[in-house]
Design an enzyme around this catalytic site. Structure first.
Site, PDB file in Angstrom:
ATOM      1  N   SER A  11       0.826  -1.206   0.000  1.00  0.00           N
ATOM      2  CA  SER A  11       0.000   0.000   0.000  1.00  0.00           C
ATOM      3  C   SER A  11       0.863   1.260   0.000  1.00  0.00           C
ATOM      4  CB  SER A  11      -0.874   0.006   1.254  1.00  0.00           C
ATOM      5  OG  SER A  11      -0.040  -0.072   2.404  1.00  0.00           O
ATOM      6  N   CYS A  73       2.695  -7.041   1.694  1.00  0.00           N
ATOM      7  CA  CYS A  73       1.733  -6.360   2.562  1.00  0.00           C
ATOM      8  C   CYS A  73       0.857  -7.420   3.220  1.00  0.00           C
ATOM      9  CB  CYS A  73       0.893  -5.417   1.710  1.00  0.00           C
ATOM     10  SG  CYS A  73      -0.443  -4.616   2.597  1.00  0.00           S
ATOM     11  N   THR A  75      -1.868  -6.929   4.958  1.00  0.00           N
ATOM     12  CA  THR A  75      -3.280  -6.591   4.798  1.00  0.00           C
ATOM     13  C   THR A  75      -3.773  -6.995   3.406  1.00  0.00           C
ATOM     14  OG1 THR A  75      -2.739  -4.665   6.159  1.00  0.00           O
ATOM     15  CG2 THR A  75      -4.939  -4.729   5.187  1.00  0.00           C
ATOM     16  N   CYS A 184       2.925  -6.036  10.078  1.00  0.00           N
ATOM     17  CA  CYS A 184       2.691  -5.084   8.986  1.00  0.00           C
ATOM     18  C   CYS A 184       4.065  -4.721   8.459  1.00  0.00           C
ATOM     19  CB  CYS A 184       1.974  -3.843   9.529  1.00  0.00           C
ATOM     20  SG  CYS A 184       1.981  -2.425   8.414  1.00  0.00           S
TER      21      CYS A 184
HETATM   22  N1  DGL Z   1       2.096  -2.493   4.956  1.00  0.00           N
HETATM   23  C1  DGL Z   1       0.801  -3.035   5.102  1.00  0.00           C
HETATM   24  C2  DGL Z   1       0.796  -4.387   5.817  1.00  0.00           C
HETATM   25  O1  DGL Z   1       1.768  -5.109   5.798  1.00  0.00           O
HETATM   26  C3  DGL Z   1      -0.338  -2.194   5.589  1.00  0.00           C
HETATM   27  C4  DGL Z   1      -0.301  -0.747   5.641  1.00  0.00           C
HETATM   28  C5  DGL Z   1      -1.642  -0.125   5.390  1.00  0.00           C
HETATM   29  O2  DGL Z   1      -2.491  -0.085   6.299  1.00  0.00           O
HETATM   30  O3  DGL Z   1      -1.830   0.310   4.264  1.00  0.00           O
HETATM   31  O4  DGL Z   1      -0.187  -4.766   6.382  1.00  0.00           O
END
Ligand code: DGL
Length: 263
Positions: A11, A73, A75, A184
């Site tokens: 993201s 990512c 998420t 994250c």
């Molecule tokens: N870097 C993302 C992850 O590993 C999430 C960051 C976001 O909330 O956009 O979950």
């Protein structure tokens, strides 16, 4: 095909923590990176929206001739990796999820903390991970809204960040966690600050290195490992290319050309 690039996306800038692990393990690979900064944070978006973005990224990497894709990512992985694997069955696709299994194996106090986005912690995939690997340990989860936005701004140690992170750590420390999962990809950039805020005997676990090893395995199985030399990494962002270019040297050891991604 061996020398084709690998597409990596997040993201925002968080996936650069994974990109660094990939480059360390696989220096012959040419890397393409998209930070979907115009749509950040994914952690507060619906799974449907994130699935759409995953498919936009995948189409872009197909058009760039990528031989594999890494969803850098957590998420996006919980929301979208299953659809990507269904839609691109012949493509090596590596996703990532919070390191519950290694953390459950490592804890001595029997209490594991998880820092992650709201979207990751609310997902069915995360619930399944806990059911599978964390039945014998207590897991304390902590969503961290706001952290990603500060890291995106290039802030890794301001008083505001320290106060926000300190508040998120409080329930984990109070519960007696000796192992904290950084669930994250933005959070590994906070390790120096985290080290100041938690006792030295608490372990921090993230999955960037494991993702790089999984990518290596998938490429080796398909005889797709590059022999090199690699082309310099290329970057795109759906946010401000100038801002991304400014924080790139803070989070990625090399400078790089950043282009706009308007899909
Ligand atoms: N870097 C993302 C992850 O590993 C999430 C960051 C976001 O909330 O956009 O979950």
């Amino acid at each position: 095909m061996r020398e084709a690039p690998i597409g990596v996306f997040d993201s925002g800038v968080g996936g650069l923590s994974v990109l660094a692990e990939i480059q360390r393990l696989l220096p012959n690979e040419s890397l393409l990176y998209v930070g979907d900064c115009g749509n950040i944070p994914y952690g507060e978006k619906t799974p449907e929206f994130i699935r759409q973005r995953c498919s936009v990224m995948a189409d872009f990497f197909v058009a760039q001739g990528a031989k594999a894709i890494v969803v850098a990512c957590n998420t996006a992985t919980v929301a979208g990796v299953a659809d990507l694997r269904r839609d691109y069955p012949h493509w090596p696709i590596v996703g990532m999820e919070p390191a519950v299994k290694p953390a459950a194996a490592a804890t001595r106090s029997g209490v594991v903390g998880v820092l992650a986005t709201t979207g990751t912690l609310q997902s069915a995939k995360f619930a399944a991970l806990l059911d599978r690997f964390a039945t014998d340990v207590q897991v304390v989860t902590q969503p961290c809204p706001g952290l990603v936005d500060l890291i995106e701004a290039g802030d890794l140690h301001s008083p505001a960040l320290r106060a926000l992170l300190g508040g998120y750590l409080e329930p984990l420390l109070a519960a007696g966690c000796d192992t904290i999962i950084l669930g994250c990809t933005h959070y590994p950039f906070l390790k120096p600050l985290l080290r100041q805020l938690i006792p030295t005997d608490i372990s921090l676990i993230d999955t960037g290195a494991a993702v790089a090893r999984q990518l290596q395995r998938l490429l080796a199985e398909r005889e797709l490992l590059a022999e090199g030399p690699a082309s310099p990494a290329q970057f795109w962002t759906s946010g401000s290319a100038q801002h991304f270019g400014n924080i790139l040297p803070i989070l990625w050891n090399n400078a790089g050309v950043v282009r706009s991604f308007s899909l």
